[in-house]
Scaffold this motif. Structure first.
Motif, PDB file in Angstrom:
ATOM      1  N   ASP A  37      36.145  43.913  21.163  1.00  0.00           N
ATOM      2  CA  ASP A  37      34.784  43.772  20.639  1.00  0.00           C
ATOM      3  C   ASP A  37      34.529  42.414  20.002  1.00  0.00           C
ATOM      4  O   ASP A  37      33.545  42.212  19.310  1.00  0.00           O
ATOM      5  CB  ASP A  37      34.486  44.885  19.628  1.00  0.00           C
ATOM      6  N   GLY A  38      35.401  41.470  20.220  1.00  0.00           N
ATOM      7  CA  GLY A  38      35.246  40.153  19.624  1.00  0.00           C
ATOM      8  C   GLY A  38      36.085  39.990  18.375  1.00  0.00           C
ATOM      9  O   GLY A  38      36.608  38.931  18.102  1.00  0.00           O
ATOM     10  N   GLY A  39      36.230  41.062  17.601  1.00  0.00           N
ATOM     11  CA  GLY A  39      37.044  41.010  16.393  1.00  0.00           C
ATOM     12  C   GLY A  39      38.454  41.516  16.623  1.00  0.00           C
ATOM     13  O   GLY A  39      39.401  41.062  15.997  1.00  0.00           O
ATOM     14  N   THR A  40      38.579  42.466  17.539  1.00  0.00           N
ATOM     15  CA  THR A  40      39.895  43.026  17.840  1.00  0.00           C
ATOM     16  C   THR A  40      40.131  42.973  19.344  1.00  0.00           C
ATOM     17  O   THR A  40      39.185  43.034  20.129  1.00  0.00           O
ATOM     18  CB  THR A  40      40.001  44.502  17.389  1.00  0.00           C
ATOM     19  N   GLU A  41      41.390  42.861  19.703  1.00  0.00           N
ATOM     20  CA  GLU A  41      41.774  42.901  21.106  1.00  0.00           C
ATOM     21  C   GLU A  41      42.624  44.140  21.328  1.00  0.00           C
ATOM     22  O   GLU A  41      43.501  44.442  20.526  1.00  0.00           O
ATOM     23  CB  GLU A  41      42.570  41.650  21.493  1.00  0.00           C
ATOM     24  N   MET A  42      42.328  44.839  22.417  1.00  0.00           N
ATOM     25  CA  MET A  42      43.086  46.038  22.745  1.00  0.00           C
ATOM     26  C   MET A  42      44.456  45.629  23.288  1.00  0.00           C
ATOM     27  O   MET A  42      44.578  44.657  24.008  1.00  0.00           O
ATOM     28  CB  MET A  42      42.331  46.872  23.776  1.00  0.00           C
ATOM     29  N   GLU A  43      45.480  46.402  22.921  1.00  0.00           N
ATOM     30  CA  GLU A  43      46.850  46.073  23.307  1.00  0.00           C
ATOM     31  C   GLU A  43      47.532  47.289  23.901  1.00  0.00           C
ATOM     32  O   GLU A  43      47.364  48.407  23.432  1.00  0.00           O
ATOM     33  CB  GLU A  43      47.612  45.613  22.062  1.00  0.00           C
ATOM     34  N   GLY A  44      48.328  47.070  24.944  1.00  0.00           N
ATOM     35  CA  GLY A  44      49.093  48.140  25.562  1.00  0.00           C
ATOM     36  C   GLY A  44      49.292  47.878  27.041  1.00  0.00           C
ATOM     37  O   GLY A  44      49.137  46.759  27.516  1.00  0.00           O
ATOM     38  N   VAL A  45      49.615  48.917  27.773  1.00  0.00           N
ATOM     39  CA  VAL A  45      49.778  48.817  29.217  1.00  0.00           C
ATOM     40  C   VAL A  45      48.437  49.166  29.846  1.00  0.00           C
ATOM     41  O   VAL A  45      47.963  50.291  29.725  1.00  0.00           O
ATOM     42  CB  VAL A  45      50.888  49.765  29.727  1.00  0.00           C
ATOM     43  N   LEU A  46      47.813  48.175  30.467  1.00  0.00           N
ATOM     44  CA  LEU A  46      46.505  48.407  31.073  1.00  0.00           C
ATOM     45  C   LEU A  46      46.629  49.399  32.220  1.00  0.00           C
ATOM     46  O   LEU A  46      45.888  50.365  32.293  1.00  0.00           O
ATOM     47  CB  LEU A  46      45.916  47.077  31.555  1.00  0.00           C
ATOM     48  N   GLY A  47      47.580  49.178  33.121  1.00  0.00           N
ATOM     49  CA  GLY A  47      47.787  50.122  34.213  1.00  0.00           C
ATOM     50  C   GLY A  47      48.148  49.437  35.504  1.00  0.00           C
ATOM     51  O   GLY A  47      48.589  48.292  35.517  1.00  0.00           O
ATOM     52  N   ASP A  48      47.934  50.154  36.603  1.00  0.00           N
ATOM     53  CA  ASP A  48      48.296  49.688  37.937  1.00  0.00           C
ATOM     54  C   ASP A  48      47.070  49.661  38.831  1.00  0.00           C
ATOM     55  O   ASP A  48      46.218  50.551  38.760  1.00  0.00           O
ATOM     56  CB  ASP A  48      49.314  50.629  38.589  1.00  0.00           C
ATOM     57  N   ILE A  49      47.028  48.642  39.687  1.00  0.00           N
ATOM     58  CA  ILE A  49      46.009  48.547  40.731  1.00  0.00           C
ATOM     59  C   ILE A  49      46.751  48.506  42.060  1.00  0.00           C
ATOM     60  O   ILE A  49      47.711  47.752  42.225  1.00  0.00           O
ATOM     61  CB  ILE A  49      45.162  47.267  40.575  1.00  0.00           C
ATOM     62  N   VAL A  50      46.304  49.324  43.006  1.00  0.00           N
ATOM     63  CA  VAL A  50      46.895  49.358  44.335  1.00  0.00           C
ATOM     64  C   VAL A  50      45.806  48.954  45.328  1.00  0.00           C
ATOM     65  O   VAL A  50      44.723  49.560  45.343  1.00  0.00           O
ATOM     66  CB  VAL A  50      47.442  50.763  44.667  1.00  0.00           C
ATOM     67  N   LEU A  51      46.080  47.911  46.113  1.00  0.00           N
ATOM     68  CA  LEU A  51      45.107  47.402  47.090  1.00  0.00           C
ATOM     69  C   LEU A  51      45.671  47.489  48.497  1.00  0.00           C
ATOM     70  O   LEU A  51      46.880  47.308  48.695  1.00  0.00           O
ATOM     71  CB  LEU A  51      44.809  45.925  46.824  1.00  0.00           C
ATOM     72  N   CYS A  52      44.794  47.706  49.460  1.00  0.00           N
ATOM     73  CA  CYS A  52      45.184  47.707  50.870  1.00  0.00           C
ATOM     74  C   CYS A  52      44.526  46.512  51.559  1.00  0.00           C
ATOM     75  O   CYS A  52      43.314  46.526  51.806  1.00  0.00           O
ATOM     76  CB  CYS A  52      44.761  49.006  51.550  1.00  0.00           C
ATOM     77  N   PRO A  53      45.299  45.463  51.866  1.00  0.00           N
ATOM     78  CA  PRO A  53      44.722  44.283  52.518  1.00  0.00           C
ATOM     79  C   PRO A  53      44.062  44.593  53.864  1.00  0.00           C
ATOM     80  O   PRO A  53      43.117  43.925  54.261  1.00  0.00           O
ATOM     81  CB  PRO A  53      45.916  43.349  52.716  1.00  0.00           C
ATOM     82  N   TRP A  54      44.560  45.604  54.548  1.00  0.00           N
ATOM     83  CA  TRP A  54      43.989  45.959  55.853  1.00  0.00           C
ATOM     84  C   TRP A  54      42.544  46.414  55.697  1.00  0.00           C
ATOM     85  O   TRP A  54      41.682  46.012  56.483  1.00  0.00           O
ATOM     86  CB  TRP A  54      44.833  47.057  56.501  1.00  0.00           C
ATOM     87  N   VAL A  55      42.285  47.262  54.719  1.00  0.00           N
ATOM     88  CA  VAL A  55      40.912  47.734  54.472  1.00  0.00           C
ATOM     89  C   VAL A  55      40.075  46.586  53.928  1.00  0.00           C
ATOM     90  O   VAL A  55      38.920  46.400  54.312  1.00  0.00           O
ATOM     91  CB  VAL A  55      40.902  48.952  53.523  1.00  0.00           C
ATOM     92  N   ALA A  56      40.666  45.780  53.047  1.00  0.00           N
ATOM     93  CA  ALA A  56      39.956  44.619  52.501  1.00  0.00           C
ATOM     94  C   ALA A  56      39.528  43.673  53.622  1.00  0.00           C
ATOM     95  O   ALA A  56      38.421  43.115  53.589  1.00  0.00           O
ATOM     96  CB  ALA A  56      40.841  43.895  51.487  1.00  0.00           C
ATOM     97  N   ALA A  57      40.380  43.491  54.629  1.00  0.00           N
ATOM     98  CA  ALA A  57      40.050  42.596  55.741  1.00  0.00           C
ATOM     99  C   ALA A  57      38.842  43.107  56.514  1.00  0.00           C
ATOM    100  O   ALA A  57      37.962  42.329  56.895  1.00  0.00           O
ATOM    101  CB  ALA A  57      41.256  42.444  56.671  1.00  0.00           C
TER     102      ALA A  57
END
Length: 181
Positions: free
Chosen positions: A75-95
């Protein structure tokens, strides 16, 4: 900030660009420098399995996000800390999507990376208002990143002779070229 990039596909992808993009987007969204993110590139079959398991939807999709600590933008005063997570992408579909949109596969995967990070931060696009907000923010972030990098020009490519595993997946599963979006 730690961004781990793993490529389990035949695509030749510069992981550093995606790591840099992840760090930059997290800093723009005021996520703590102590936070972690994983970006993984996979073939159609693994993402189709995840798509069915977690969303009960058939077929490969472009990107899926798996939040860990349910962080939100700072929020500008505090920064959230921790494990954001995982993103899984498929380049074939992206193409496929890049071809339809008239830009490069690399640009599409970068857009999908930002899209995935925003999902990890609690953004969604269920309602028209949410969609306007999320898609506007992801476009702004991507264009600003491009402007700051001034023509990085890296591309995602396939080695010559690499079989089209998305077309193979469609044939094996009777999808007739209709992957999930």
């Amino acid at each position: 900030m730690s961004v781990e990039v793993t490529n389990e596909t035949a695509w030749q992808i510069d992981g550093k660009i995606f790591s840099d993009l992840g760090v930059w987007v997290m800093s723009q969204m005021r996520v703590s420098t102590q936070s972690d993110l994983t970006i993984m590139f996979v073939d159609p079959d693994p993402i189709a399995q995840l798509h069915m398991r977690w969303m009960n939807l058939e077929g490969p999709t472009d990107v899926m996000s798996f939040p860990m600590d349910e962080l939100r933008p700072g929020d500008g005063g505090t920064e959230m800390e921790g494990v954001l997570g995982d993103i899984v992408l498929c380049p074939w579909v992206a193409a496929q999507q890049a071809l339809a949109a008239g830009h490069s596969t690399m640009e599409e995967m970068m857009l999908l990376t930002i899209h995935g990070i925003l999902h990890l931060l609690g953004y969604d696009h269920v309602t028209p208002e949410q969609e306007r907000q999320m898609f506007g923010l992801q476009r702004q972030l991507l264009l600003t990143f491009f402007a700051l990098r001034q023509g990085a020009g890296a591309q995602a490519t396939l080695p010559a002779g690499t079989p089209d595993v998305l077309a193979e997946w469609d044939r094996e599963h009777g999808a007739g070229g209709k992957t999930a979006k």
